[in-house]
Design a protein around this motif. Structure first.
Motif, PDB file in Angstrom:
ATOM      1  N   VAL B  35       0.867  -1.182   0.000  1.00 33.38           N
ATOM      2  CA  VAL B  35       0.000   0.000   0.000  1.00 33.38           C
ATOM      3  C   VAL B  35       0.904   1.233   0.000  1.00 33.38           C
ATOM      4  N   ILE B  36       0.699   2.082  -1.010  1.00 27.82           N
ATOM      5  CA  ILE B  36       1.471   3.322  -1.038  1.00 27.82           C
ATOM      6  C   ILE B  36       0.510   4.506  -0.973  1.00 27.82           C
ATOM      7  N   LEU B  46      -5.607   1.775   8.006  1.00 25.01           N
ATOM      8  CA  LEU B  46      -6.134   0.616   7.275  1.00 25.01           C
ATOM      9  C   LEU B  46      -5.665  -0.691   7.931  1.00 25.01           C
ATOM     10  N   ILE B  47      -4.369  -0.765   8.246  1.00 22.34           N
ATOM     11  CA  ILE B  47      -3.830  -1.983   8.893  1.00 22.34           C
ATOM     12  C   ILE B  47      -4.507  -2.207  10.247  1.00 22.34           C
ATOM     13  N   LYS B  48      -4.646  -1.121  11.018  1.00 20.39           N
ATOM     14  CA  LYS B  48      -5.268  -1.264  12.345  1.00 20.39           C
ATOM     15  C   LYS B  48      -6.721  -1.718  12.214  1.00 20.39           C
ATOM     16  N   PHE B 165       3.516  -5.241   7.424  1.00 22.64           N
ATOM     17  CA  PHE B 165       4.721  -4.436   7.628  1.00 22.64           C
ATOM     18  C   PHE B 165       4.346  -2.961   7.517  1.00 22.64           C
ATOM     19  N   ASP B 166       4.475  -2.231   8.634  1.00 21.37           N
ATOM     20  CA  ASP B 166       4.157  -0.803   8.612  1.00 21.37           C
ATOM     21  C   ASP B 166       5.465  -0.024   8.483  1.00 21.37           C
ATOM     22  N   SER B 194       1.518 -14.607   3.306  1.00 23.28           N
ATOM     23  CA  SER B 194       0.957 -13.448   2.599  1.00 23.28           C
ATOM     24  C   SER B 194       1.412 -12.198   3.344  1.00 23.28           C
ATOM     25  N   ALA B 195       1.582 -11.107   2.604  1.00 23.53           N
ATOM     26  CA  ALA B 195       2.070  -9.898   3.268  1.00 23.53           C
ATOM     27  C   ALA B 195       1.336  -8.664   2.790  1.00 23.53           C
ATOM     28  N   VAL B 196       1.107  -7.754   3.737  1.00 24.97           N
ATOM     29  CA  VAL B 196       0.581  -6.428   3.398  1.00 24.97           C
ATOM     30  C   VAL B 196       1.602  -5.437   3.945  1.00 24.97           C
ATOM     31  N   SER B 197       2.167  -4.634   3.054  1.00 27.72           N
ATOM     32  CA  SER B 197       3.200  -3.692   3.488  1.00 27.72           C
ATOM     33  C   SER B 197       2.794  -2.269   3.180  1.00 27.72           C
ATOM     34  N   ILE B 198       3.205  -1.376   4.071  1.00 31.49           N
ATOM     35  CA  ILE B 198       3.035   0.055   3.818  1.00 31.49           C
ATOM     36  C   ILE B 198       4.437   0.604   3.651  1.00 31.49           C
TER      37      ILE B 198
END
Lengths: 258, 258
Positions: B35-36, B46-48, B165-166, B194-198
């Motif tokens: 996410v950029i 969003l992550i929270k 990953f924040d 799976s990963a969601v990164s900022i």
């Protein structure tokens, strides 16, 4: 226009006050509901017991000693006008056990531990450590708050008891070595007027104050936000609200107990 | 096809400020999504929201098909054990040593013995290229890069299915950033997580992302693969990649921290 704005401000403050009471009540309910169920964090409870019961002893002891000395001196100055110096031992004892012991102990613990609880939990909140704890499947209220509430409730009476002894000792030292009382007379006058309820009522007050100080310390830490400045503000709020609550509770309990 | 994360029409506001207006997102198993967006567009929020660390206004969020908001506390904690988070500042527990930080979720969440948890923790320290000699150190004694790697070791200690990953490389030098990027790729590709990164770091995006989404004004305004990111003529994406002050981004966005 001025009156409308004034009333608006008063109303806003009143609603804020009610909201704070509601939030503290909910926080207390959540703490007790989650804390009373297993698992229990015994290591945390032991650490808090050490912090409250052991590391607070020097500051509480010193406060009690100085208060006992000052109390005996003040009584001497006042009672000598009525030739009532013999009442000094019993007045020092009653003042220490019923009132000064629990209130001063609680105020010292609020300044020392309530502030540190708020700062610690507040820092954990703003640096996302509490979120990290939740992510690791640990209920942060159960882990951080309940052990503090429990040890505050159980160990403040112990500190009050120690405070009573040292305060009475301070009065004894002043009476015997400065005011010229006979040692055995002083001891006799102290204990002849002592009733079990004097000590017990002080211990009950201590338990109520200990629980309140820890509740305020944890709550203000838990709701702090906005970085270092927010934690600083929460710490100040914690000490101020604890102190006010101690004095308010003291009035209520004194009214109920005597 | 089942998604590890499925978000539909998520809306989140703080007071009058709408941070997430209408966010929908689907992430496939084993996929790394980045996410950029400008600072303050609500990426951390969003992550929270996904992790149920803050309440949402409307919409649905499912992790592995489960809506965390509808689970009991016990079920929620058990579901969270399958999610790892590397918080922006690491969020290591200051009062615990490195090994106790990594073991925390294993002991309190999974109920593993201290011995077993420490064995796994040492193994995870090795996986993030850290020597076991730092196991007894405290977070304050570590450099920024080491803190991030310890936090990563803690995040993967419970063998999660999804990891968040924040801003994993913020504040780190290029070499340490590269090392963190390598570790993220290792986690996602080698362990199939799976990963969601900022991130704002273009090098990181190229390195760790399979798919990229640009968040602006409370919604995703562009989505594509990392190859498409480099060739798209979307003016927002072009400006974001070039870092130019000329373009549709005004830099006025500022969502509150959750």
């Amino acid at each position: 226009m001025f009156i409308v704005k004034f009333l608006e401000k008063v109303g806003h403050c009143f609603i804020g006050f009610l909201a704070a009471i509601g939030n503290i009540s909910l926080f207390l309910f959540r703490s007790l509901a989650t804390g009373s169920r297993p698992p229990y964090y015994w290591k945390q409870i032991a650490q808090q017991a050490l912090q409250i019961g052991y590391f607070s002893l020097p500051v509480v002891g010193m406060t009690a000693l100085f208060t006992g000395i000052a109390m005996a001196l003040q009584c001497s100055a006042g009672f000598s006008k009525f030739a009532a110096e013999t009442a000094i031992p019993s007045v020092v004892m009653i003042a220490m056990t019923r009132e000064l012991g629990p209130v001063l102990t609680a105020l010292m613990v609020a300044g020392r531990l309530g502030a540190s609880m708020t700062a610690e939990i507040g820092t954990m909140k703003v640096t996302e450590q509490i979120d990290a704890m939740t992510m690791l499947s640990v209920n942060s209220i159960k882990y951080l708050v309940f052990p503090r509430l429990l040890t505050g409730l159980l160990l403040l009476p112990f500190l009050v008891f120690i405070d009573d002894i040292i305060g009475i000792l301070g009065g004894y030292l002043t009476g015997v070595y400065y005011l010229g009382f006979n040692s055995s007379n002083y001891i006799h006058n102290t204990f002849s007027s002592m009733e079990m309820w004097d000590v017990l009522s002080g211990l009950i007050k201590g338990a109520a104050f200990g629980f309140t100080v820890c509740l305020m310390g944890c709550y203000h830490g838990y709701v702090s936000r906005g970085g270092a400045e927010g934690v600083g503000r929460a710490t100040t709020n914690s000490v101020v609200s604890s102190s006010i609550m101690i004095l308010l509770l003291d009035c209520i309990l004194t009214f109920l107990l005597f | 096809m089942s998604f590890v994360i499925e978000i539909e029409h998520l809306k989140k506001s703080f007071g009058n400020k709408i941070v997430l207006r209408d966010v929908s997102l689907k992430i496939n198993p084993g996929e790394s999504y980045v996410v950029i967006g400008e600072s303050g567009t609500g990426k951390s929020v969003l992550i929270k929201c996904i992790l149920n660390l803050c309440e949402i206004d409307s919409g649905t969020i499912k992790i592995n098909g489960k809506d965390l908001a509808r689970l009991s506390q016990r079920e929620k904690f058990s579901a969270l054990l399958k999610c790892g988070v590397l918080f922006q500042g690491g969020a290591l527990f200051d009062s615990l040593s490195v090994i106790d930080n990594i073991s925390f979720g294993l002991i309190h969440g999974y109920g593993k013995s201290i011995k077993e948890a420490h064995r796994i923790s040492i193994e995870k320290l090795g996986a993030v290229n850290l020597d076991q000699s730092i196991a007894s150190s405290f977070p304050a004694e570590l450099s920024g890069g080491m803190k991030k790697r310890v936090a990563l070791a803690r995040a993967i200690a419970t063998d999660p299915d999804i990891i968040f990953f924040d801003e994993p490389t913020t504040g780190l030098d290029p070499i340490t950033s590269g090392m963190i990027n390598e570790l993220i790729v290792k986690c996602t590709k080698e362990f199939g997580i799976s990963a969601v990164s900022i991130t704002h770091d273009i090098t990181s995006i190229k390195h760790i992302g399979d798919r990229v989404g640009l968040l602006h004004d409370g919604r995703f305004i562009w989505e594509g693969t990392k190859a498409e990111l480099l060739v798209t003529d979307n003016p927002y994406v072009r400006q974001f990649i070039s870092g130019s002050s000329e373009g549709p981004f005004t830099g006025n966005t500022n969502s509150p921290r959750p």
